[in-house]
Design a protein around this motif. Structure first.
Motif, short mmCIF file in Angstrom:
data_model
loop_
_atom_site.label_atom_id
_atom_site.label_comp_id
_atom_site.label_asym_id
_atom_site.label_seq_id
_atom_site.Cartn_x
_atom_site.Cartn_y
_atom_site.Cartn_z
N CYS A 10 -1.72 13.27 3.15
CA CYS A 10 -2.03 11.68 2.74
C CYS A 10 -0.31 11.08 2.89
N THR A 11 -0.35 11.46 2.34
CA THR A 11 1.82 10.81 2.72
C THR A 11 1.64 10.62 3.78
N ARG A 12 1.94 11.92 4.46
CA ARG A 12 2.38 11.71 5.93
C ARG A 12 1.66 11.02 6.43
N GLU A 13 -0.31 11.26 6.74
CA GLU A 13 -1.40 10.30 7.47
C GLU A 13 -0.46 8.95 6.98
N PHE A 14 -0.37 8.64 5.93
CA PHE A 14 0.48 7.23 5.59
C PHE A 14 1.59 7.03 6.43
N GLU A 15 2.49 7.38 6.55
CA GLU A 15 4.15 7.53 7.76
C GLU A 15 3.77 7.19 8.77
N ARG A 16 2.70 7.68 9.84
CA ARG A 16 1.78 7.63 10.56
C ARG A 16 1.32 6.13 10.62
N GLU A 17 0.45 5.57 10.16
CA GLU A 17 0.08 4.36 9.89
C GLU A 17 0.69 3.08 9.95
N ILE A 18 1.96 3.60 9.02
CA ILE A 18 2.95 2.31 9.12
C ILE A 18 3.33 2.63 10.43
N ALA A 19 3.54 3.52 11.14
CA ALA A 19 4.52 3.50 12.09
C ALA A 19 3.52 2.90 13.11
N ASP A 21 0.88 -1.16 0.26
CA ASP A 21 0.09 0.08 -0.24
C ASP A 21 1.11 1.03 0.08
N GLY A 22 -0.06 1.84 -0.80
CA GLY A 22 0.94 3.50 0.19
C GLY A 22 -0.14 4.28 -1.27
N PRO A 23 0.90 5.88 -1.33
CA PRO A 23 -0.06 6.74 -2.31
C PRO A 23 0.32 6.51 -3.17
N LYS A 24 -0.93 7.63 -4.48
CA LYS A 24 0.10 8.00 -5.09
C LYS A 24 0.86 7.45 -6.19
N GLU A 77 -14.34 -6.68 12.15
CA GLU A 77 -15.53 -6.99 12.39
C GLU A 77 -16.21 -7.64 10.96
N ARG A 78 -15.59 -7.40 10.09
CA ARG A 78 -15.98 -8.52 9.17
C ARG A 78 -14.91 -9.64 8.44
N ASN A 79 -14.43 -10.49 9.26
CA ASN A 79 -13.42 -11.16 8.79
C ASN A 79 -12.47 -11.02 7.62
N VAL A 80 -12.34 -9.60 7.14
CA VAL A 80 -11.18 -9.66 6.48
C VAL A 80 -9.97 -9.83 7.24
N ARG A 81 -9.21 -10.71 5.89
CA ARG A 81 -8.09 -11.27 5.91
C ARG A 81 -6.76 -10.56 6.19
N MET A 82 -6.47 -9.91 7.41
CA MET A 82 -5.35 -9.41 7.23
C MET A 82 -3.86 -9.72 6.76
N PRO A 83 -3.39 -8.69 5.83
CA PRO A 83 -2.33 -9.62 5.15
C PRO A 83 -0.96 -9.45 6.21
N ASP A 84 -0.40 -11.06 6.09
CA ASP A 84 1.32 -11.94 7.16
C ASP A 84 1.83 -10.80 7.22
N LEU A 85 2.07 -9.81 5.77
CA LEU A 85 2.75 -8.84 6.23
C LEU A 85 3.04 -7.58 4.78
N HIS A 86 2.53 -6.57 5.45
CA HIS A 86 1.55 -5.09 4.77
C HIS A 86 2.71 -4.86 4.51
N ILE A 87 3.77 -4.05 3.50
CA ILE A 87 4.41 -2.78 3.38
C ILE A 87 3.79 -1.97 2.96
N HIS A 131 1.37 0.85 13.03
CA HIS A 131 0.66 -0.77 12.63
C HIS A 131 1.76 -1.64 13.22
N GLY A 132 3.05 -0.71 13.06
CA GLY A 132 4.50 -1.43 13.13
C GLY A 132 4.24 -2.21 10.89
N TRP A 133 3.76 -1.83 10.13
CA TRP A 133 3.74 -2.45 8.56
C TRP A 133 5.49 -1.95 8.60
#
Length: 204
Positions: free
Chosen positions: A167-176, A10-13, A123-133, A178-180
């Motif tokens: 968007c990029t800054r928010e994405f970097e915060r979420e990566i940190a 995942d990542g910004p455009k 809540e919807r039992n979406v499969r979480m990635p084994d490795l989220h990059i 959630h331990g991606w």
């Protein structure tokens, strides 16, 4: 492995996810790994209806929390469907490389926080990635890369550089938060590829 290894990028455009996915696939297949390439938006049977709502939201100058939440819920419903009907159909000894699982310009909305979006998926039992990059670059680099493409930025909800920066800054915060795994793709594709390949072999 009793089920496929599920890896999402995942990542910004404009950060080079597709190019990176192609390079990762080539390296893994050269090592005789069975790689399945999937794209979230192409696997989503409800995409048309959801994007109609996204377009309506994008055209509306007034913020509409109820509509934005409905968009997030629909994306989570789609990922639940993909989890049940697509991911489970892949060979157990394969590596699934998913092009976007939480699209940054759809997941990181203006009003609905990502923690809420993640909870909708759980809540919807979406499969979480084994490795989220999480793939990122400095915003000016990805903005320039996107501008140089024939299709441009190709975003429904992001149109200005300052929106892309946010968007990029928010994405970097979420990566940190959630331990991606963070992959900075500002150098050569080869360098970024080896960063990711090294991480994949740690979880194989």
């Amino acid at each position: 492995m009793s089920r496929p290894l599920f890896i999402s990028l995942d990542g910004p455009k404009g950060v080079g996810k597709t190019t990176l996915l192609e390079a990762i696939t080539k390296v893994l297949r050269a090592d005789n790994k069975k790689v399945i390439r999937l794209c979230e938006k192409k696997s989503d049977p409800f995409r048309g209806e959801t994007m109609a709502l996204v377009n309506r939201l994008a055209r509306n100058p007034a913020q509409d929390l109820e509509l934005e939440l409905e968009v997030c819920e629909r994306f989570a419903d789609s990922r639940a469907w993909i989890s049940r009907h697509v991911l489970t159909k892949q060979p157990a000894d394969s590596i699934i490389l998913m092009d976007r699982w939480y699209p940054s310009d759809a997941a990181f909305r203006r009003m609905v926080p990502f923690a809420k979006i993640l909870q909708l998926n759980i809540e919807r039992n979406v499969r979480m990635p084994d490795l989220h990059i999480g793939v990122v670059t400095a915003p000016d680099i990805s903005w320039a890369r996107a501008a140089a493409r024939t299709r441009g930025l190709s975003s429904t909800v992001i149109h200005k550089l300052e929106e892309h920066v946010a968007c990029t800054r928010e994405f970097e915060r979420e990566i940190a938060d959630h331990g991606w795994f963070l992959c900075r793709n500002e150098g050569t594709v080869e360098d970024a590829t080896m960063q990711v390949i090294s991480e994949i072999y740690k979880v194989l």
